[in-house]
Write a protein that holds these residues in place. Structure first.
Motif, mmCIF file in Angstrom:
data_model
loop_
_atom_site.group_PDB
_atom_site.id
_atom_site.type_symbol
_atom_site.label_atom_id
_atom_site.label_comp_id
_atom_site.label_asym_id
_atom_site.label_seq_id
_atom_site.Cartn_x
_atom_site.Cartn_y
_atom_site.Cartn_z
ATOM 1 N N VAL A 206 0.461 -0.595 -10.638
ATOM 2 C CA VAL A 206 -0.596 0.390 -10.421
ATOM 3 C C VAL A 206 -0.034 1.512 -9.558
ATOM 4 C CG1 VAL A 206 -2.736 0.708 -9.105
ATOM 5 C CG2 VAL A 206 -2.497 -1.254 -10.636
ATOM 6 N N THR A 232 -5.686 -0.819 -13.328
ATOM 7 C CA THR A 232 -5.917 -2.161 -13.889
ATOM 8 C C THR A 232 -6.768 -2.028 -15.157
ATOM 9 O OG1 THR A 232 -7.942 -2.462 -12.632
ATOM 10 C CG2 THR A 232 -5.908 -3.200 -11.586
ATOM 11 N N GLU A 233 -6.803 -3.099 -15.910
ATOM 12 C CA GLU A 233 -7.543 -3.087 -17.180
ATOM 13 C C GLU A 233 -9.023 -2.740 -16.954
ATOM 14 O OE1 GLU A 233 -6.815 -6.718 -19.353
ATOM 15 O OE2 GLU A 233 -8.390 -6.161 -20.786
#
Ligand code: CUA
Length: 346
Positions: A206, A232-233
């Motif tokens: 990240v 992040t997802e």
């Protein structure tokens, strides 16, 4: 036969050289692969080559110095004397001129092939992966149009991507050749008009990765920047849902915002910029639907804040001379209103 044998010392390095050169001439493919591990390997490989070449250079220099020292004499003629033992000379040429260089080249070729096969493995996995995210990036003088075709999202000068997911960038240009360059990831690929090149990317961490244009493209080439933001997802799906929304209509109880909205729609702004959900559908400049959610202005050169936005709108030519946004001749109240409206576009 004797002639052939005589030429063997020269034939070996020649054939290895040809082999090394042609091994890099596989089908030319406009693909670059960058993930964090490959970037590290890719960065270290030139140092390995440098080390091997360095050792050879030092060895050759020492041998050369030794030869001069051994044959030192006041008599210049002695230096050009015929060698005493021709067989010994051939043997030395064979070892130092052929065997050692051939071995070094073969080792380096082996390592390159290993790195390439590693890349190929990653490449062959990516297109079939249903997880793959496709991002279209279009170069303009001097900004970046960023599209997410699977999500109907268009933005500019920032590329938000989820970590640990294969990404395919489809790169092209609207005008002249640009180049998408991510120095930290060791990735750079040209963007040519009328052509699409593909960059595969897979990042583990990240963070914000600085992006630049890597191909000279005129006056503001150095100010053609962007941020690639790895999230992040979960953060990504939140972001993409937000970006897919059309712009909110202005709150009619806020007279300043309403005035700004009317000023925008009644001015030349609409011919160059799109704000989805309104009648502004220009495609010459960046999409402004969610301008307030971006970190930067002017293609990565200024933090996106009230003061910079004001300066940019009044006369961006003083900030980024030569860019295609003309100065806007607005009075102070109109500028305030316009900015108040733009700041609602998050
Ligand atoms: Cu675009 Cu340099």
């Amino acid at each position: 036969m004797t002639t052939l044998r005589k030429h063997i010392p020269y034939l070996i390095p020649l054939s290895v050289g040809i082999l090394t050169i042609t091994s890099s001439c596989t089908e030319s493919s406009p693909i670059v692969v960058a993930n964090t591990d490959d970037a590290v390997m890719g960065n270290n490989f030139p140092w390995l080559i440098f080390a091997i070449i360095g050792i050879i250079f030092v060895a050759v220099t020492l041998i050369f110095a030794w030869a001069i020292w051994r044959n030192r004499t006041d008599d210049d003629i002695a230096l050009s004397a015929e060698p005493e033992n021709e067989q010994e000379v051939t043997r030395l040429i064979l070892i130092f001129g052929s065997i050692i260089p051939a071995t070094a080249l073969l080792i380096l070729m082996g390592i390159s092939l290993f790195l390439v096969s590693d890349y190929s493995e990653f490449m062959s996995l990516t297109p079939d992966d249903e997880n793959t995210l496709h991002v279209q990036v279009i170069g303009h003088q001097w900004w970046w149009e960023v599209r997410y075709p699977e999500h109907d999202v268009v933005t500019a000068n920032e590329i938000v991507i989820p970590i640990e997911q294969p990404i395919q960038f489809h790169l092209t240009s609207d005008d002249i050749i640009h180049s998408l360059w991510l120095p930290e990831l060791n990735a750079m690929l040209n963007m040519s008009p009328g052509e699409t090149s593909v960059m595969l990317l897979d990042i583990d961490e990240v963070g914000i990765y600085e992006g630049l244009c890597g191909e000279y493209c005129g006056l503001q080439h150095a100010n053609m920047r962007f941020e690639m933001i790895g999230v992040t997802e979960d953060e990504f799906s939140q972001w993409i849902d937000q970006q897919a929304q059309p712009a909110p209509l202005p709150d009619t109880t806020d007279s300043l915002v309403l005035e700004g909205y009317q000023a925008f729609m009644g001015s030349a702004c609409v011919y160059c910029h799109t704000i989805r959900g309104t009648q502004a559908t220009g495609v010459i400049g960046p999409d402004l639907t969610h301008i307030a959610s971006r970190n930067t202005l002017g293609a990565g050169i200024l933090p996106n804040n009230h003061g910079n936005l004001m300066g940019w709108i009044i006369n961006s030519q003083t900030i980024k001379p030569g860019n295609y946004m003309p100065p806007m001749y607005l009075d102070a109240e109109q500028v305030d209103a316009l900015i108040a409206y733009l700041e609602t576009l998050d």
